[in-house]
Design a protein around this motif. Structure first.
Motif: not given
Lengths: 220, 222
Positions: A85, A92, A95, A111-112, B102, B105, B146-150, B153
């Motif tokens: 990312x 991301x 994260x 994180x936003x 990934x 994104x 899941x790791x595509x979101x902080x 949302x």
């Protein structure tokens, strides 16, 4: 875009971007080549292997497990060559980068969802800074009671904040070593963007706050 | 375009330039959907040509593909192909099967507004899990890693669906009338919020009740 080779900062930026491109190419070589071959072998085994007698488990289950492990090792290698990312989203990327330390350091992240892209060299530096910081903290005699990492942006001003709180006073000898680890990253970052950093050590805690003006990737 | 995963008169298009992987994927799909017509394409250009003959029920694609024959595989070619598919075919069920998931994104806004099934399958998934993602996409469901979101949302309109369903007790048709959208759109909002809450079909479980449980755990509804 041409690089002003008389400007040391621009040369540093160029070198950083060039290295990043090289590492991306190597990571893509592994992903597009070796990993694809492993996937192909996996698919052939899955489709052609019979089931074990009186079972829904494939007769090739041990081999499939071996392939999965090999794939994970190589994928991890790709992730170390180029943080996932990194080119698209600093939140991301962070994260993902902090995952190995979240449990050991009781790390909470905030994180936003939306984040204006940063130049690649800045994003990479921040990732490496945080990884170096968390690696160092993980070697301390005891873990923090709690720690937190946040990213925030107001207009073009961005901040990265890290705080760690300990249950007992820290050995004063640890602070200089940590500062030694962080300063090269912070100083290099200041070459790339107008930035200020505050590193505070307290008897039972530590905090880092890095603020910078957002120069979007397109403006470099 | 959503449909149940019946294999009758099903048309699937698989886009991948790696012959061995393509072969394995097609074999797995043929086993699961024996009556399906399965077409393949090895480049972005060939994929668009296949689509010009008529939309399949599902398109499954890798991201690292060549733009045209003889050209090298590149993520950008796959990303741009997917971007145009999402823009031009909002009703097309899509599975992205890739070692580069990934990179998706970059298309998050377009994925968020897609109206049909959309699932993401890392190429390293066991075949059965890959086929589950195909089944979900054919049913119009959404799955994003899941790791595509902080964090969670959730859009206001999805929250409104939750509120109307779990606080007012309305069914989809009534919710659609209440918020002035098509019933199909309400069902699509459900799949969006379920993906955001990481609620997916599980044998023996009621997905709407699972959604309510998760929504309450996250404080989305009282």
């Amino acid at each position: 875009m041409t690089t002003d080779i008389s400007d040391p900062t621009e040369l540093l930026r160029w070198w950083h971007q060039y290295q990043a491109q090289m590492l991306t190419q190597e990571a893509d070589f592994v992903r597009n080549g070796i990993l694809q071959e492993i996937i192909a072998i996996r698919r052939r085994l899955e489709v052609s292997c019979p089931l074990q007698p009186h079972s829904t488990t494939s007769a090739c289950a041990p081999q499939l497990a071996d392939l999965s492990r090999l794939y994970s090792l190589l994928e991890g290698f790709c992730d170390r060559l180029q943080s996932p990312f990194i080119a698209d989203s600093l939140p991301l990327a962070l994260q993902h980068a902090v995952q190995p330390w979240q449990a050991p350091l009781s790390l909470q992240v905030q994180f936003p969802t939306a984040w204006a892209p940063d130049p690649l060299e800045q994003a990479q530096l921040l990732i490496l800074l945080i990884k170096a910081l968390l690696s160092r903290l993980a070697t301390w005699p005891y873990p923090p009671q709690s720690s937190a990492l946040t990213l925030a942006a107001v207009a073009s001003c961005k901040t990265l904040t890290f705080q760690a709180q300990y249950a007992a006073p820290l050995d004063p000898a640890l602070s200089p070593r940590l500062e030694q680890t962080l300063q090269p990253f912070l100083e290099t970052f200041r070459r790339f963007a107008p930035a200020h950093a505050v590193v505070l050590f307290q008897p039972d805690g530590f905090s880092l706050k890095l603020g910078w003006e957002s120069l979007s990737a397109s403006s470099i | 375009m959503t449909m149940t995963s019946s294999s009758e008169s099903l048309k699937l298009l698989v886009v991948d330039d790696h012959e061995a992987v393509l072969g394995g994927t097609v074999m797995a799909l043929e086993k699961t959907y024996p009556a399906a017509q399965i077409c393949t394409a090895g480049t972005a250009q060939a994929a668009l040509k296949e689509l010009s003959y008529g939309l399949p029920h599902l398109l499954m694609m890798d991201l690292s593909i060549p733009l045209a024959p003889g050209e090298p595989s590149e993520i950008d070619a796959g990303i741009e192909l997917l971007r145009s598919l999402l823009a031009d075919h909002p009703d097309l069920n899509i599975v992205v099967q890739s070692a580069h998931v990934r990179s998706l994104v970059r298309l998050k806004p377009a994925i968020d507004t897609h109206q049909a099934g959309f699932t993401i399958a890392d190429k390293n998934l066991p075949m059965q899990e890959m086929l589950t993602k195909v089944d979900w996409a054919l049913k119009g469901l959404i799955y994003t890693p899941r790791d595509m979101r902080t964090g969670i949302e959730v859009k206001p309109e999805w929250l409104e669906v939750l509120r109307l369903a779990f606080k007012e007790g309305l069914q989809d048709k009534a919710i659609a009338e209440e918020i002035n959208v098509a019933e199909r759109t309400v069902r699509h909002y459900w799949t969006k919020v379920q993906d955001a809450l990481e609620v997916y079909p599980e044998a023996g479980k009621n997905i709407r009740i699972q959604t309510e449980i998760r929504a309450r755990e996250e404080g989305l509804i009282d």
